[in-house]
Write a protein that holds these residues in place. Structure first.
Motif, short mmCIF file in Angstrom:
data_model
loop_
_atom_site.label_atom_id
_atom_site.label_comp_id
_atom_site.label_asym_id
_atom_site.label_seq_id
_atom_site.Cartn_x
_atom_site.Cartn_y
_atom_site.Cartn_z
N LEU A 82 0.82 -1.22 0.00
CA LEU A 82 0.00 0.00 0.00
C LEU A 82 0.85 1.28 0.00
CD1 LEU A 82 -2.56 -1.10 2.77
CD2 LEU A 82 -2.94 -1.11 0.29
N VAL A 83 1.98 1.23 0.72
CA VAL A 83 2.79 2.43 0.92
C VAL A 83 4.24 2.15 0.55
CG1 VAL A 83 3.59 4.13 2.64
CG2 VAL A 83 1.27 3.19 2.81
N ASP A 84 4.85 3.04 -0.27
CA ASP A 84 6.30 2.99 -0.53
C ASP A 84 6.96 3.94 0.45
OD1 ASP A 84 6.48 1.18 -2.60
OD2 ASP A 84 6.11 2.69 -4.17
N ARG A 85 7.83 3.38 1.33
CA ARG A 85 8.52 4.25 2.28
C ARG A 85 9.90 4.59 1.74
NH1 ARG A 85 5.17 1.13 4.57
NH2 ARG A 85 6.16 -0.80 5.24
N SER A 86 10.25 5.88 1.74
CA SER A 86 11.59 6.28 1.30
C SER A 86 12.07 7.38 2.24
CB SER A 86 11.53 6.82 -0.14
OG SER A 86 10.95 8.12 -0.12
N PRO A 87 13.36 7.73 2.21
CA PRO A 87 13.88 8.80 3.09
C PRO A 87 13.11 10.11 2.90
CG PRO A 87 15.69 7.66 2.01
CD PRO A 87 14.43 7.12 1.40
#
Length: 299
Positions: free
Chosen positions: A57-62
């Motif tokens: 559902l969610v792409d986590r990036s810096p």
């Protein structure tokens, strides 16, 4: 369709609200802060939602968190569920407000006249917006109103709890024999024997009243009416005028005894104590203002 109930397959409202906050704020940390949870708790909630649905559902990036294509679609569906839940919540609150805006009390005469006024003043302090209606009648009439849904809470002073009602004892009371100061009994040194009381015509409340029930049982059903009246005030007035002896609740005659408009006559070998009870339909414990009133009666 999968097996089992929807609750196992659809994420809970808290998880859906979190997903909507991530979509709106673009960051998992900001969404966690808004909902008052820690960032690790928010992360694990999103991960378990992804496992439950079987899609990322969610792409986590810096630089933050953004929704995947599937996440954007799920977010649109989530919004509809959350809006429906908000409508559900508002509706339930409106029902509570409607219930809490009125309180219908049915009480037997002695309680209605001598105890309820103080309780209702105290209730008004805590719930100024609740409109209270009071119906005073004997114990049988109180039961009838509760069972037909015309009252939210009742109070009775009879010996038995009417069928179909649950009850709680809120106070104790006793009946006393009173006469006008000019009556021969007012000068008695010895207590009155129960047989003498049973043989004397008395000013009585009507059959069906709690006061009458207690007296009839104490005298083995032998109380002899001189006059029968349907209110405590009327019985008291008749006794004060010298019409004859009366049997009344101690609560009702405090003022007359202290002013010596009436005199208490001791009776030997007779218990005229009774319990005053709050009553409500079996299995339906009072809620809202009725619950508040019930708790006030115990102080």
């Amino acid at each position: 369709m999968g097996n089992g109930s929807l609750a196992h397959r659809v994420p809970d409202l808290g998880a859906l609200e979190l997903l909507l906050a991530v979509a709106r704020l673009g960051s998992l940390g900001a969404a966690a802060r808004e909902l008052g949870i820690t960032q690790p708790a928010a992360s694990s909630r999103i991960r378990s939602m992804e496992r439950q649905l079987g899609v990322a559902l969610v792409d986590r990036s810096p630089r933050g968190s953004r929704l995947t294509d599937a996440g954007a679609l799920v977010t649109d569906w989530a919004r509809r569920i959350v809006e429906a839940a908000q409508a559900f919540d508002a509706g339930a609150q409106a029902l509570r407000d409607r219930r809490d805006s009125r309180l219908r009390v049915a009480a037997s005469m002695t309680i209605a006249e001598y105890l309820l006024p103080g309780w209702l003043v105290a209730l008004r302090a805590g719930r100024p917006d609740t409109a209270v209606s009071l119906h005073a009648g004997n114990s049988a009439a109180v039961a009838e109103r509760l069972l037909s849904g015309e009252a939210d809470l009742g109070f009775v002073e009879g010996l038995t709890v009417p069928a179909g009602l649950d009850s709680a004892v809120i106070a104790h009371d006793r009946l006393i024999v009173v006469v006008a100061p000019g009556h021969a009994w007012a000068r008695r040194r010895r207590g009155l024997a129960a047989a003498e009381l049973a043989a004397t015509p008395l000013i009585l409340r009507e059959k069906g009243s709690g006061t009458r029930q207690v007296l009839d049982r104490a005298l083995g059903g032998l109380a002899r009416p001189l006059i029968e009246l349907s209110s405590t005030t009327a019985v008291k007035a008749a006794a004060v005028s010298g019409a004859g002896p009366a049997v009344l609740s101690e609560l009702a005659v405090g003022e007359e005894l202290s002013l010596r408009r009436l005199v208490g006559v001791p009776v030997e070998g007779l218990t005229l104590a009774r319990e005053l009870r709050a009553v409500w339909p079996t299995g339906h414990r009072p809620t809202g203002p009725a619950r508040d009133l019930l708790s006030l009666t115990r102080h």
